[in-house]
Scaffold this active site. Structure first.
Site, mmCIF file in Angstrom:
data_model
loop_
_atom_site.group_PDB
_atom_site.id
_atom_site.type_symbol
_atom_site.label_atom_id
_atom_site.label_comp_id
_atom_site.label_asym_id
_atom_site.label_seq_id
_atom_site.Cartn_x
_atom_site.Cartn_y
_atom_site.Cartn_z
ATOM 1 N N ASN A 122 71.152 70.676 11.468
ATOM 2 C CA ASN A 122 71.186 69.606 12.463
ATOM 3 C C ASN A 122 72.627 69.223 12.802
ATOM 4 O OD1 ASN A 122 70.215 67.622 14.210
ATOM 5 N ND2 ASN A 122 70.256 66.047 12.637
ATOM 6 N N ILE A 438 64.297 59.541 28.538
ATOM 7 C CA ILE A 438 63.791 60.216 27.343
ATOM 8 C C ILE A 438 63.266 59.223 26.310
ATOM 9 C CG2 ILE A 438 64.375 61.889 25.545
ATOM 10 C CD1 ILE A 438 64.247 62.945 28.423
ATOM 11 N N ARG A 522 78.736 60.808 15.663
ATOM 12 C CA ARG A 522 77.306 60.592 15.480
ATOM 13 C C ARG A 522 76.922 60.938 14.044
ATOM 14 N NH1 ARG A 522 72.444 58.160 16.066
ATOM 15 N NH2 ARG A 522 70.721 59.614 16.222
ATOM 16 N N GLU A 672 67.469 69.581 27.540
ATOM 17 C CA GLU A 672 68.894 69.470 27.856
ATOM 18 C C GLU A 672 69.311 70.668 28.694
ATOM 19 O OE1 GLU A 672 72.749 70.875 27.814
ATOM 20 O OE2 GLU A 672 71.336 71.764 26.424
ATOM 21 N N HIS A 701 75.691 62.501 26.243
ATOM 22 C CA HIS A 701 76.622 62.493 25.119
ATOM 23 C C HIS A 701 78.059 62.281 25.575
ATOM 24 C CE1 HIS A 701 73.046 64.530 23.527
ATOM 25 N NE2 HIS A 701 73.374 63.948 22.393
#
Length: 762
Positions: A122, A438, A522, A672, A701
Site C-alpha cells: 500500500n 468518491i 499521507r 483514477e 492528491h
C-alpha cells in the site's frame, strides 16, 4: 558470527514528525532550513535506535522527503522538462512539484508525476518518466550528505540505492514509443560514478535493490542483468543485491550467479527457496536471509527462524547475514509507545524497533545458540507463540459456521447487468454524464477536534452527533448548490476508510501510534486482524439515512470493500487471506442489505486495493482473483436489482486484471485516470468493459485546481474509448485531504464540464 543488518527503516518518526514538517513547509509555516533540521534529527534518532537494537550495518539512503523512487529520479537527473524551469540544479521545491504538481503561476501549472503502488504494498511511488532522448546526470546530493551524517555519528553504514534495472522497469516512456531498456547503457555510467563517490567516503558495502528479480521477467530483461552487473563489477564497493516481496523461482540461478559480493532473499514470502539457493550459490558470496517479516506486525517465530539460521550457517559460515524480509518502511516505528493495547495482544506484536532486535537475536543464534541471552529470548518467544495459538479470543465457531455455509450462487446478483441497468436508469432518472464524488469531503480542524473530544470523553454522545449532523447538512447543501447529481454524506464521522469500519467489527484491534507511510505526508494506521471477524450492529446506516432525509436527490451509501479491508490491515498469519476476506464479505453484506432496507438506492463499495493484492507471479493470479472477486460479489449480491452497486479503484494498472474487474459485476466503477491522461481507460476499451465507468477527471492528491477546459478535454478523450451513455463524471478519489476553497473550485469546474459534455452528446 552472522552479521545483523537492516534493509530500511520507517522515515516518518514515531510522532509523524516528517509528515507535520512537510505540511508546515508546504503551507509556508516552516522554512527549508527548519524542514531539513527535522529530517536530520529523524535520521540520527533512527540510526541510533537500530544500532541500540543490535543492527550492526545500518541502511543510509532509505530516508526520503516524499518517496525513495522520486529521490532516485532526482539523483540521476530524470526530471521531466515541465519541472526544469530556469532554476538549474533541482531543489526541494522541484522535488515537491514533481510529487504534487504546481499551480498555474509556476511551470505553466505542471501536473504531478503519475503515482502507483510499490509492487503489492500500500506504499505509493512516483512513476519515473523517460523520453527517447533521455539523458542522465548526477543531480542530487542527498545520498552522499546522509552518508557523511551517519559516519560522523560513528555508524557503520550500508548505502541503499535502487537498482538500475528495477528503476527502468518502474518507469514509463513518454512521447514517441520506444524500448526503455535501451536507456540502460546511458544510466549505468552514473551508477559507477555514484559508487566511486561512496567509496571515496569510506563506504565498504552498498545495497542495490532489485526487487523485479521476483517477477516474471521477459528474456531481454533477464539478459540485461548479467551485462549490467558485469559492467558494475569494475566499480568500487562490495555490492549486496537485495530482492524481496517473493521468491526468485526461475530467476534464482540468474540472481545467484550475478558478479556481486552478496545476495539478499525474502524467506518470509518464499522460505522454500533456501535449499536451492544454498546449492547454487558461489562459494565466496554472502547470503542475507530475510527472516523477520517486514510487512506485518506479528512477532517472528524465533525458534522456527533460528532453525533456518543454523542450517544456513553450517553451509555458509561467516558469509551469513540476517535481516528483515524487506525494508521496515511498511511497519510502525516502536511498539513500546503503545500504552493502551491489551497486554496479551501487545505481547504478540513487534514493530520496526522490535523487529531489529529480533534480527539481532537470530544473528547471534548462528554462532552462540546456547548463550544465555539467546536461550532466554527463544524461550520467551516460544511462550508467546503458544499463547497466541491457543487463545480463546481468536476463534469464533459462529463465524466459521457462516463461512462454511456459503453456497454456489450466494455471490451472484439476481439478474445480469443489462437488465439491472435498465431498471436503475428508469428509477434513478439521472442525466447523461451524471456527476458525483468518491465519498469524503474535507476533514476540517473542527471535525477532527470534535471526534477527538468525543473519543476522550470531553464531548457527549449527543453533542458529538449534533456536530456530525451539522457537518453532513452543510455538505448536502453544498452539493445541492453546486448541482451534483448523486450526493454523499461527506464522511465527517470517519477517521480512515478502513479503521472506521474495523472499529465496529469484532476481531480487529487498534494501535495509538501504529502509523505507516502510504505516500508523501499521507500516513495510515492499519488495524490489526487478530481473530474471526463479524459485524455486531449496523455501521453507517444512521449517518447515511440522516443525509438522505435532507435531500430529494439520490444519496450514495459508502462502504470499504472486503479485499481493501484485508489488504490495508495487518492480517492474521494463522489462516489464509481468502478466509479472512470471506468473513469480511459476510459482515459487509449485512451492512449493504441494511442500507437498502433504509431506502438507500446506490451503495458504493470501495475496492481500492483490489489490484494491489494481485500476486507478483502470474502462476498465482488465478487463485487470488477467484477469491477476491467472490468476496466482493458476496458482499454486494444480497440486494434487489434496482439497488445500484458502485465500486472505486485508484492508482492501479488494470490491463492485466480487467476481466476480473468485470467479474466483480459492479454496476458502476470509478477509477483514477487524470494523472495518466486517461491512459488507464485503454484497458477498459480493448476489453469492451460492459458496465458503467466514472474516470476521474481531476487529481485530488494535488492542491492544483484544473480548469473546466482541462476536464472537458479529458472527458472527450474518455468518450473516444467508452460509449458516452456509460460515462460518469467524478474526481479521482475522496476529497478528505483537500481544503474547502480548492474543493469547491474544482467541483464547480467539474459540474460545468459535465454540462458541456451533455450539450455535445444530446
Amino acid at each position: 558470527m552472522a552479521l545483523a543488518h537492516n534493509l530500511g527503516f520507517p522515515r516518518i518518526g514515531h510522532e509523524r514528525e516528517l509528515k507535520k514538517a512537510q505540511e508546515a513547509f508546504w503551507k509556508g509555516e516552516l522554512d527549508e532550513a527548519g524542514l531539513r533540521t527535522v529530517g536530520c534529527e529523524l535520521r540520527a534518532r533512527h540510526w541510533q535506535v537500530q544500532r541500540k537494537a543490535g543492527i550492526e550495518l545500518l541502511p543510509v539512503g532509505d530516508f526520503a522527503w516524499y518517496d525513495q523512487v522520486l529521490t532516485h529520479s532526482l539523483m540521476v537527473g530524470a526530471i521531466p522538462e515541465r519541472f526544469r524551469g530556469d532554476a538549474g540544479a533541482p531543489t526541494l521545491q522541484t522535488l515537491f512539484a514533481m510529487a504534487r504538481g504546481v499551480s498555474d503561476s509556476c511551470c505553466a501549472g505542471a501536473h504531478a508525476q503519475e503515482m502507483t503502488k510499490w509492487f503489492d504494498t500500500n506504499y505509493h511511488y512516483l512513476v519515473p518518466e523517460f523520453t527517447e532522448d533521455q539523458a542522465f546526470a548526477l543531480s542530487w546530493e542527498q545520498l552522499f550528505e546522509e552518508v557523511a551524517e551517519a559516519r560522523a555519528l560513528g555508524h557503520a553504514v550500508k548505502p541503499v540505492v535502487l537498482g538500475p534495472l528495477t528503476y527502468l522497469w518502474l518507469g514509463k516512456t513518454k512521447g514517441t514509443p520506444f524500448d526503455k531498456l535501451a536507456l540502460l547503457e546511458r544510466l549505468l555510467p552514473l551508477y559507477t560514478e555514484i559508487f566511486q563517490r561512496l567509496a571515496a567516503q569510506g563506504v565498504e558495502w552498498v545495497q542495490i535493490d532489485e526487487p523485479i528479480l521476483v517477477l516474471d521477467l521477459p528474456r531481454a530483461w533477464k539478459n540485461a542483468f548479467e551485462r549490467t552487473y558485469q559492467q558494475l563489477q569494475r566499480a568500487p564497493l562490495k555490492k549486496l543485491v537485495a530482492t524481496y516481496f517473493g521468491g526468485l523461482e526461475d530467476n534464482l540461478g540468474l540472481a545467484a550467479g550475478l558478479p556481486v559480493e552478496g545476495l539478499h532473499v525474502d524467506l518470509v514470502r518464499a522460505p522454500e527457496q533456501l535449499p536451492d539457493l544454498l546449492d547454487r550459490l558461489p562459494a565466496d558470496k554472502v547470503v542475507s536471509l530475510g527472516l523477520v517479516n517486514g510487512r506485518n506486525v506479528w512477532r517472528c517465530d524465533l525458534e522456527q527462524a533460528a532453525d533456518l539460521v543454523r542450517h544456513a550457517q553450517a553451509r555458509l559460515g561467516e558469509r551469513l547475514w540476517i535481516a528483515p524480509s524487506c525494508s521496515l518502511l511498511h511497519c510502525p516505528v516502536d511498539l513500546e509507545r503503545e500504552d493502551q493495547l491489551d497486554p496479551e495482544l501487545k505481547s504478540w506484536l513487534a514493530f520496526a524497533v522490535q523487529k531489529c532486535a529480533e534480527v539481532a537475536v537470530l544473528a547471534r543464534s548462528a554462532t552462540a545458540p546456547h548463550a544465555a541471552d539467546v536461550t532466554a529470548a527463544l524461550a520467551q518467544n516460544r511462550a508467546v507463540q503458544l499463547d497466541r495459538a491457543t487463545s480463546a479470543r481468536i476463534h469464533k465457531p459462529e463465524v466459521q459456521a457462516r463461512v462454511a455455509a456459503i453456497r454456489p450462487g450466494d455471490d451472484q446478483r439476481h439478474s445480469p447487468f443489462a437488465e439491472r441497468i435498465t431498471r436503475q436508469r428508469a428509477d434513478l432518472q439521472l442525466p447523461p454524464f451524471p456527476t458525483t464524488t468518491i465519498g469524503s469531503f474535507p476533514q476540517t480542524t473542527e471535525i477532527r477536534h470534535a471526534r477527538q473530544a468525543w473519543r476522550s470523553g470531553r464531548l457527549s454522545e449527543l453533542a458529538y452527533e449534533q456536530v456530525m449532523q451539522a457537518s453532513i447538512a452543510a455538505v448536502v447543501e453544498f452539493q445541492e448548490r453546486l448541482g451534483l447529481d448523486v450526493l454523499v454524506h461527506g464522511e465527517a464521522e470517519r477517521n480512515d476508510m478502513v479503521e472506521y469500519f474495523a472499529e465496529q467489527l469484532d476481531g480487529y484491534a487498534f494501535t495509538r501510534f501504529g502509523w505507516v507511510q502510504s505516500y508523501g505526508s499521507r500516513c495510515v494506521k492499519p488495524a490489526v486482524i487478530y481473530g474471526d471477524l463479524s459485524r455486531p450492529r449496523p455501521m453507517t446506516v444512521k449517518w447515511i439515512s440522516y443525509a438522505q432525509r435532507l435531500t430529494d436527490k439520490v444519496m450514495k451509501g459508502m462502504l470499504t470493500g472486503p479485499v481493501t479491508m484485508l489488504m490495508w490491515s495487518f492480517p492474521r498469519e494463522d489462516i489464509p487471506r481468502e478466509v479472512q476476506a470471506r468473513q469480511l464479505a459476510l459482515a459487509l453484506r449485512d451492512e449493504v442489505v441494511d442500507l437498502e432496507a433504509a431506502g438507500i438506492r446506490i451503495v458504493q463499495i470501495d475496492e481500492a486495493a483490489f489490484r494491489e493484492g494481485l500476486p507478483l507471479r502470474k502462476n498465482a493470479w488465478g487463485h487470488y482473483l477467484a477469491w477476491a472477486t467472490e468476496a466482493f460479489r458476496l458482499c454486494a449480491s444480497g440486494v434487489d436489482d434496482g439497488t445500484q452497486i458502485h465500486t472505486h479503484m485508484c492508482y492501479s494498472e488494470f490491463n492485466d486484471v480487467i476481466e476480473s474487474i468485470a467479474a466483480l459485476d459492479a454496476d458502476v466503477i470509478t477509477i483514477e485516470t487524470s494523472r495518466s491522461d486517461m491512459e488507464l481507460l485503454d484497458a477498459f476499451e480493448k476489453f469492451e468493459y460492459p458496465n458503467e465507468i466514472g474516470p476521474g477527471v481531476y487529481d485530488i492528491h494535488s492542491p492544483r485546481v484544473p480548469s473546466q477546459a482541462e476536464m472537458v478535454k479529458l472527458l472527450r478523450k474518455a468518450t473516444q474509448r467508452i460509449p458516452a451513455e456509460r460515462l460518469w463524471v467524478n474526481p479521482d478519489c475522496g476529497l478528505k485531504t483537500r481544503a474547502w476553497p480548492e474543493t469547491e473550485a474544482a467541483l464547480v469546474n467539474m459540474v460545468a464540464a459535465a454540462r458541456t459534455l451533455r450539450e455535445d452528446f444530446v
